[in-house]
Design a protein around this motif. Sequence first.
Motif, PDB file in Angstrom:
ATOM      1  N   TYR A 151      -0.967  -4.555   2.574  1.00  0.00           N
ATOM      2  CA  TYR A 151      -1.278  -4.951   1.082  1.00  0.00           C
ATOM      3  C   TYR A 151      -2.682  -5.194   0.675  1.00  0.00           C
ATOM      4  N   GLY A 152      -3.546  -4.730   1.712  1.00  0.00           N
ATOM      5  CA  GLY A 152      -4.807  -4.800   1.530  1.00  0.00           C
ATOM      6  C   GLY A 152      -5.440  -6.210   1.878  1.00  0.00           C
ATOM      7  N   SER A 164       0.751  -1.245  -0.012  1.00  0.00           N
ATOM      8  CA  SER A 164       0.027  -0.217   0.334  1.00  0.00           C
ATOM      9  C   SER A 164       0.885   1.202  -0.196  1.00  0.00           C
TER      10      SER A 164
END
Length: 245
Positions: free
Chosen positions: A216-217, A38
């Motif tokens: 990273y989600g 991210s």
Amino acid sequence: MKKRFSFAKLRKIIVVILIWIVFIVKATLVFQTAYEASDRALEYIDNPADGVTVIDKIKLLEFTPENPEIGFIFYPGALVEPDAYAPLMEQLAEHGIKCIIVRMPQYMALLDANGARGIREMYPEIKHWYLGGHSLGGAMASMYGNIHSDEFDGLIFLAAYATDDLTDDDIKVLLVRGDQDKVLNMDRYNECLKNLPSDYQECVIKGGCHAYFGDYGPQQGDGKPSITVEEQTAITVEKLVEFME
């Protein structure tokens, strides 16, 4: 007299070409489906805290505090950009721990289980070393750590388990996972507890998930966390610092 081109040779050439095509296609798919770090995670690389230096050595991503005495080598999870673990590593570095992320080929620790080789020798001033990883990275770290257990003070598994028998190794072990993790195979996890020294430590983060050890989600198949990625990172940092110090 000219030699005739045999069909056997032609078949061999075709097989080799097909193998390379399959390899290239798979490699391309890996790059296309990797979980990207991210923007928030990248900020920890571009703007680290005072006293922490970040250096990208192509294969290694290092977070170095002033005068570190402890080193931590880390294997990322499968298909996850190493930069996604920057928040965790940078915050550990703020506690005086030198953190080194190994950049794996095609984002797969499976392709370089020996990624930690030679890193300790690069920093002889650091006397205490730990090795760990997230998910598949943790499994690969266990393989390397089992063979080189005399080189490390401890092994750290984030949403991972030891695939190799560590019961006879004189090494500390810490397991950290979220109770909402739906990616980690819990049957396999529990089965592999027998591979650990009897004094292993385990931390289960309430509301934590599989993906939140990095930033990273959401990850496909994961559970629904009830805490934020920042909160899970902070808890993980606290547990790891306590374990390593």
